[in-house]
Design an enzyme around this catalytic site. Sequence first.
Site, short mmCIF file in Angstrom:
data_model
loop_
_atom_site.label_atom_id
_atom_site.label_comp_id
_atom_site.label_asym_id
_atom_site.label_seq_id
_atom_site.Cartn_x
_atom_site.Cartn_y
_atom_site.Cartn_z
N ASP A 141 -0.79 6.34 2.69
CA ASP A 141 -1.14 7.00 3.96
C ASP A 141 -0.82 8.50 3.88
O ASP A 141 -0.30 9.09 4.83
CB ASP A 141 -0.43 6.35 5.16
CG ASP A 141 -1.13 6.71 6.47
OD1 ASP A 141 -2.13 7.47 6.45
OD2 ASP A 141 -0.66 6.25 7.53
N PRO A 172 1.03 13.20 13.79
CA PRO A 172 1.77 12.17 13.06
C PRO A 172 1.40 12.14 11.58
O PRO A 172 0.26 12.41 11.22
CB PRO A 172 1.31 10.88 13.75
CG PRO A 172 -0.07 11.17 14.23
CD PRO A 172 -0.15 12.66 14.50
#
Length: 399
Positions: free
Chosen positions: A284, A298
Site C-alpha cells: 500500500d 492517509p
Amino acid sequence: MSNLLIKNVNVVDAFQNFHGDVYVENGRIKEIGQDLNKSNVEIIDGNNLTLMPSFIDTHAHFREPGFTQKEDIDSGSKAAVKGGYTGVCLMANTWPVCSNYEVLNAVRNRAKEVGLTDIHQCVSITENFKGSNIEHLNIFKDDKEVKAISDDGVGVMDSSIMMKAMEVARKNNWVVMSHAEDKTFSKIDMRMAEDLMTIRDLYLAKVTKAHLHMAHVSTVESINAIERAKEEGVKVTCEVTPHHLALDSSISNYRVNPPIREKEDVKTLIRAIRKGVVDCIGTDHAPHTEEDKKNGAPGMVGLETAFSICYTTLVKENNISLNKLSELMSRNSARILGMNKGLISVGKDGDMVLVDLNQRVTVDREKFVSRGKNTPFHGREYYGEVKMTIKGGNVVYKA
Ligand code: DOR
C-alpha cells in the site's frame, strides 16, 4: 536482455533452500546447480548473500497521472527496484481515474519506457470512482492485460453495484481488489467500517464465484472471516501490509487507512500468516507531499522498507521461515497477478533480488528515492538490506 550467472549464493524461495549458482539466459532462468561455468556472461559473486525471487507488490500508488508532485511512474519504479520489487500492481485512484483507455495506455506506455519493473494498472470498479456505474468495464473485456479492478482508496458502497462488478470480473477472469470500508462508519468506528465490508464482499464473492482479493486486511474479525470463507471454498485471497504487521497503536498512530490497529490484531495477523490464511504482503505504498500529510492525507510509502520490516518482524522476531516470507512477497503475489515470476526455477523470469540478511539498516526518509518521504519508520532499525535487484537478467538496482 543479457545473460547472467550468479555464483556461490544461498538460494531461497518458497520451496527451496540451497547453496549454488543460478544462470539466466535471454531473460529467463535457464539453469540451477553447482559450479556452473559459462563463457561470455556477466558473473556476480553472491558470497555471503541470499538470492531470492524479486518481490511483487499487489498494491501500490504511483500517482500518475494527476498527482505527480507525490510520485510518478519513474520515481515509483525507482523506489520499487530499490526495495527489490520487479512487479507492481498500481491502484486506479489517479486523476483522471483509470476508467478509460487513455489513462490505462498512458500508464502502460510510461511504465514500459521506464522499464525498471513490470506494472499492472488496475482499472477502477466504478466509473471515475463515482460508485454508481460500471458500464466502462465493457470496453476492457477483451484486454488480456487487465488483471484486476479496484476502487482502492474509496471502496464501493453500493452492494448491488459491487455484485454486478464481481459478475463481470468472473466472466473476464479479473481479480476484484476490495478496499473494505463502509463509509457510513468511517467517522464513527473504523473497525466496523472494515469488518462490515469484508463480510459483505466475502458473501458477494461466494454468490458470484468471482476471485476476490481483500486489500490491506488489518483486523481480527476480518482475517477470521476470510479464514472461514476460505474453508467454505470462496475464491478469496488477501494481503496484509508491512505496517499492519510491524506497528500497533501503542507504538504509532500514524495516519493511514485502514488505521494502525491494536496488539491483538497484529498477533492475529501473524498467526494467520503461520496458518496460511494470508496470501501475500501488499505495501500500500502511498506517497504524499509533506503538505498533504499535514492536511490529513492517509498513507505511507512502503516499497523501500518492506523487505527489511517484514524480514525483521516475521522471520527474526516471530520465527516465520524465510521460505514463507518469499511465498508472501513473491510466489503468491505473482500468482495473483498472473506473472511468470516469484520462484527461482527454470523457465521463470530472471527476476531476483540479492539480500544481505545480516546487514542492519536504519530507515532514513531523506535517502528514499520515492518522492514521498511520509513514513512512521524513520530512524527505526531493521535487519536485511537489498543489495541488488535483477530483472530479466539485467541489474536494475545496485546498493
Ligand atoms: O492510507 C491509504 N492511502 N489508504 C488507502 O486506501 C489509499 C491510500 C492513498 O491513496 O493515499
